[in-house]
Design an enzyme around this catalytic site. Structure first.
Site, mmCIF file in Angstrom:
data_model
loop_
_atom_site.group_PDB
_atom_site.id
_atom_site.type_symbol
_atom_site.label_atom_id
_atom_site.label_comp_id
_atom_site.label_asym_id
_atom_site.label_seq_id
_atom_site.Cartn_x
_atom_site.Cartn_y
_atom_site.Cartn_z
ATOM 1 N N GLY A 215 0.647 -1.171 -0.014
ATOM 2 C CA GLY A 215 0.031 0.041 0.000
ATOM 3 C C GLY A 215 0.942 1.236 0.160
ATOM 4 C CB SER A 216 0.024 4.644 0.686
ATOM 5 O OG SER A 216 -0.355 4.709 2.071
ATOM 6 C CB THR A 217 5.149 5.805 1.429
ATOM 7 O OG1 THR A 217 5.794 5.202 0.466
ATOM 8 C CG2 THR A 217 6.371 5.982 2.614
ATOM 9 N N GLY A 220 2.215 2.533 5.448
ATOM 10 C CA GLY A 220 3.332 1.385 5.852
ATOM 11 C C GLY A 220 3.980 2.043 6.951
ATOM 12 C CD GLU A 237 7.199 -5.605 -1.955
ATOM 13 O OE1 GLU A 237 7.733 -4.763 -2.473
ATOM 14 O OE2 GLU A 237 8.084 -6.883 -1.857
ATOM 15 C CB CYS A 271 3.286 -0.129 -6.938
ATOM 16 S SG CYS A 271 3.711 -1.963 -7.395
HETATM 17 P P1 NAD Z 1 -3.331 2.111 1.398
HETATM 18 O O1 NAD Z 1 -2.201 2.218 2.183
HETATM 19 O O2 NAD Z 1 -4.182 3.463 1.587
HETATM 20 O O3 NAD Z 1 -4.103 0.949 1.688
HETATM 21 C C1 NAD Z 1 -3.512 -0.308 1.515
HETATM 22 C C2 NAD Z 1 -4.324 -1.368 2.455
HETATM 23 O O4 NAD Z 1 -3.805 -0.934 3.722
HETATM 24 C C3 NAD Z 1 -5.729 -1.436 2.265
HETATM 25 O O5 NAD Z 1 -6.431 -2.645 2.687
HETATM 26 C C4 NAD Z 1 -6.252 -0.716 3.477
HETATM 27 O O6 NAD Z 1 -7.559 -0.752 4.000
HETATM 28 C C5 NAD Z 1 -5.183 -0.742 4.659
HETATM 29 N N1 NAD Z 1 -4.827 0.068 5.522
HETATM 30 C C6 NAD Z 1 -5.335 1.359 5.420
HETATM 31 N N2 NAD Z 1 -4.684 1.814 6.819
HETATM 32 C C7 NAD Z 1 -4.168 1.092 7.535
HETATM 33 C C8 NAD Z 1 -3.537 0.947 8.858
HETATM 34 N N3 NAD Z 1 -3.323 2.164 9.479
HETATM 35 N N4 NAD Z 1 -3.254 -0.316 9.231
HETATM 36 C C9 NAD Z 1 -3.271 -1.385 8.550
HETATM 37 N N5 NAD Z 1 -3.690 -1.227 7.285
HETATM 38 C C10 NAD Z 1 -4.419 -0.236 6.780
HETATM 39 O O7 NAD Z 1 -2.895 2.002 -0.179
HETATM 40 P P2 NAD Z 1 -4.215 2.208 -1.415
HETATM 41 O O8 NAD Z 1 -4.357 3.632 -1.492
HETATM 42 O O9 NAD Z 1 -5.058 0.837 -0.936
HETATM 43 O O10 NAD Z 1 -3.027 1.700 -2.503
HETATM 44 C C11 NAD Z 1 -2.064 2.799 -3.320
HETATM 45 C C12 NAD Z 1 -0.839 2.781 -2.807
HETATM 46 O O11 NAD Z 1 -0.308 1.390 -2.811
HETATM 47 C C13 NAD Z 1 0.159 3.589 -3.889
HETATM 48 O O12 NAD Z 1 0.837 4.241 -3.117
HETATM 49 C C14 NAD Z 1 0.847 2.326 -4.327
HETATM 50 O O13 NAD Z 1 2.271 2.834 -4.839
HETATM 51 C C15 NAD Z 1 0.805 1.311 -3.350
HETATM 52 N N6 NAD Z 1 1.245 0.125 -3.876
HETATM 53 C C16 NAD Z 1 2.506 -0.555 -3.884
HETATM 54 C C17 NAD Z 1 2.732 -1.721 -4.373
HETATM 55 C C18 NAD Z 1 4.193 -2.404 -4.522
HETATM 56 O O14 NAD Z 1 4.274 -3.554 -4.542
HETATM 57 N N7 NAD Z 1 5.142 -1.613 -4.060
HETATM 58 C C19 NAD Z 1 1.775 -2.304 -5.229
HETATM 59 C C20 NAD Z 1 0.325 -1.785 -5.171
HETATM 60 C C21 NAD Z 1 0.156 -0.386 -4.630
#
Ligand code: NAD
Length: 473
Positions: A215-217, A220, A237, A271
C-alpha cells in the site's frame, strides 16, 4: 459477501457498499469487521498451524487443488474483478492467469534444507520453518496479483494467513478465499474485511507473527509503528514514483509504445508504472507527439465491461481527486496538457480521469515530485544527466527506474547508479515474474516477494545441529 473464517462463511457480510467505479452501482456489501471477528480469525489460524506445517507434500497437493478450483471459476472471478476494480475484463483475465503462474511456481519450487556441514561428528542443517500466522494486507489496484505474491509462498512454507483486502476492491479476494477453502484444511486461509481500523487490529495483534503489507508509504509507516510493540516481522511493499530516463540516442519507435503502456496500464494505478518520463530537451516535442499519436490509435477509455475499452476509471473517488488535483496544480504551474485516447465515458457517472501527458513542468512541481497513481504522466526536459540521477537518488522513493538508449552498455552504466529495487534497460516492469524477486528500497519499502527471496520473507531460519559422536575433551 461474507468473510471466510475457520473454513466457513463468517459474519454478516453487510455494512460497507462495494460499487462498480464506472457506474457507481452497488455490486455487493461487505462487513466492517470488529475485534471479535479478528480474534476469531487469529484463533482459527493458530489452531490450523501445527497440522498444516507438518507435511510439505500435503500442502503441495492442497495447492494443486486450489489451482483447479480457481481455474474452474476463472470466468466468474474475471467478471467480478473487472466490475469492482474497474479494469477491462481482458486485463482481469491477465491478472488471474499471472496469479495462477505464481501459484504454480510455488507449488513446484524445490525448497530443500541446506546442509552446512555433515561428517561423522555432526550434522548442521539450515532449515526454513514457517513464521506462524501471517497478516496479509492488500490494496485495490491488483487485488488478486498482490494477494498471490504473498499467499502462495506463505502457505507453501507452512504458515497460515489472515487476509485483509481493500474495502473498495474486496470481492474477488473474498470469493477466491471462499473457493480455496473448499479444498484447504480449515483455518489455513481466513479473511477479515474493513478499512484502516481492521488493518490496525491485525498489525497490533499479539497472535499474529508477521505482516506483509502492500500500500502507500504513509500507511506503511503506520503499520510499522503499530507492529513495533509486538516486534512482528514485516514485509512492506510501498509507493513508487518510477522515472523513465530517455538518453539522447533512444529509439523512439520502439520506446514510445512501451512507455505509453507502462504509464497508463490499469489507468496508471500500478506501483511499478512509469510515473514520469525524463527526456533530453531537444526530444521533448517528438516524445509528446508520438505518445499522443500512439494513444489515439490504441486507447479507449470507458466501462471495463465493454468489449473495446482498454482503460477503465480509477478505482475510487479519493484516488480520482488525488489525480485531478495534481493535474490542476500542473496547469497552475504552467504545464501543457495533452489529452490521450478516445473517451467513451461521458454518459457514465463513475470515477473517470481523462488520461493526459503533461509537458513544461520542472522537477519540483507536484505532478513530478509526488506519486500520482493515475493516468497523468509528466514528460520533463533535462539537460544534465548526472544532475538528474543525483536528484532522483535524493528523493524518497526507490521502487523501479528505467533507462532507454540504443547503446546498452551506456544505459547499464547509468542504471548502475540509480538507487532503486528494480532498474530496467529499454523496458519497464511488466507482470510479476514468479521467479524474479521484487521489492523496493528507501521509502518504497523493504523485504522481497516472489522467487526464493520471497520465501525468505515468509520463513524463519532454523539451524539444526545434531551431534553424532561425543568425544571426551
Ligand atoms: P493504502 O495504504 O491506503 O491501503 C492499502 C491497504 O492497507 C488497504 O487494505 C487498507 O484498507 C489498509 N490500511 C489502511 N490503513 C491502514 C492501517 N493504518 N493499518 C493497516 N492497514 C491499513 O494504499 P492504497 O491507496 O490502497 O494503494 C495505493 C498505494 O499502494 C500507492 O502508493 C501504491 O504505490 C502502493 N502500491 C504499492 C505496491 C508495491 O508492490 N510496492 C503495489 C501496489 C500499490
Amino acid at each position: 459477501m461474507k468473510n471466510s473464517i475457520n473454513g466457513g462463511a463468517s459474519g454478516s457480510g453487510t455494512g460497507l457498499d462495494v460499487v462498480n467505479p464506472a457506474t457507481l452501482e452497488v455490486i455487493d456489501t461487505i462487513e466492517d469487521c470488529g475485534r471479535d471477528a479478528v480474534d476469531l480469525a487469529v484463533s482459527a489460524a493458530r489452531d490450523a498451524l501445527r497440522p498444516w506445517a507438518t507435511s510439505d507434500e500435503t500442502r503441495r497437493t492442497a495447492m494443486r487443488a486450489c489451482h483447479t478450483v480457481l481455474t474452474e471459476h476463472e470466468d466468474e472471478l474475471a467478471e467480478l474483478l473487472s466490475r469492482e476494480q474497474g479494469k477491462p475484463v481482458a486485463q482481469a483475465y491477465q491478472e488471474l492467469r499471472g496469479s495462477a503462474r505464481i501459484l504454480d511456481w510455488y507449488i513446484d519450487v524445490s525448497l530443500p534444507d541446506e546442509i552446512l556441514r555433515e561428517n561423522e561428528n555432526e550434522l548442521v542443517v539450515a532449515r526454513r520453518r514457517p513464521i506462524g500466522v501471517l497478516g496479509l494486507v492488500v490494496p485495490w489496484n491488483f487485488p488478486v496479483t498482490i494477494l498471490s505474491m504473498k499467499l502462495w509462498a506463505a502457505i507453501r512454507t507452512g504458515n497460515t494467513v489472515i487476509v485483509k483486502p481493500a474495502p473498495t476492491a474486496p470481492l474477488t479476494v473474498l470469493r477466491l478465499a471462499e473457493l480455496v477453502n473448499t479444498v484447504l484444511p480449515r483455518g489455513v486461509v481466513n479473511t477479515v474485511t474493513g478499512g484502516a481500523d481492521v488493518g490496525q487490529m491485525l498489525t497490533s495483534h499479539p497472535g499474529i507473527d508477521s505482516i506483509s503489507f502492500t500500500g502507500s508509504t504513509a500507511t506503511g509507516a503506520a503499520v510499522m509503528a503499530s507492529a513495533a510493540p509486538t516486534l512482528k516481522r514485516l514485509t512492506l511493499e510501498l509507493g513508487g514514483n518510477d522515472p523513465a530516463i530517455l538518453l539522447d540516442d533512444v529509439d523512439l519507435t520502439t520506446a514510445v509504445p512501451m512507455l505509453v503502456r507502462s504509464a497508463f496500464h490499469n489507468a496508471g494505478q500500478v506501483c511499478q508504472a512509469i510515473k514520469r518520463v525524463f527526456v533530453p530537451t531537444a526530444l521533448v516535442e517528438d516524445v509528446v507527439s508520438q505518445m499522443v499519436d500512439h494513444a489515439r490509435a490504441t486507447m479507449v477509455i470507458g466501462r471495463g465491461q465493454d468489449a473495446d475499452v482498454t482503460l477503465g476509471p480509477v478505482n475510487n473517488g479519493a484516488q480520482q481527486k488525488i489525480v485531478q488535483d495534481l493535474v490542476a496544480d500542473a496547469v497552475d504551474q504552467g504545464g501543457k496538457v495533452h489529452e490521450l485516447g478516445t473517451a467513451r465515458f461521458d454518459a457514465l457517472p463513475g470515477y473517470f480521469v481523462r488520461p493526459v501527458v503533461v509537458s513544461g513542468l520542472s522537477l519540483t512541481d507536484r505532478l513530478v515530485a509526488e506519486e500520482q497513481f493515475g493516468p497523468a504522466l509528466p514528460v520533463v526536459a533535462y539537460d544534465d544527466l548526472d544532475a538528474l540521477v543525483a536528484h532522483l537518488n535524493a528523493e524518497d522513493f526507490g521502487l523501479d527506474a528505467s533507462v532507454w538508449s540504443a547503446n546498452e552498455a551506456r544505459a547499464v552504466e547509468v542504471a548502475t547508479w540509480i538507487h532503486a529495487g528494480q532498474v530496467y534497460v529499454n523496458t519497464h516492469a511488466g507482470p510479476p515474474d514468479p521467479e524474479i524477486p521484487f521489492g523496493g528500497v528507501k521509502k518504497s519499502g523493504f523485504g522481497r516477494e516472489l522467487g526464493l527471496r520471497g520465501v525468505d520473507d515468509v520463513t524463519d531460519l532454523q539451524v539444526l545441529k545434531v551431534a553424532r559422536a561425543v568425544r571426551p575433551s
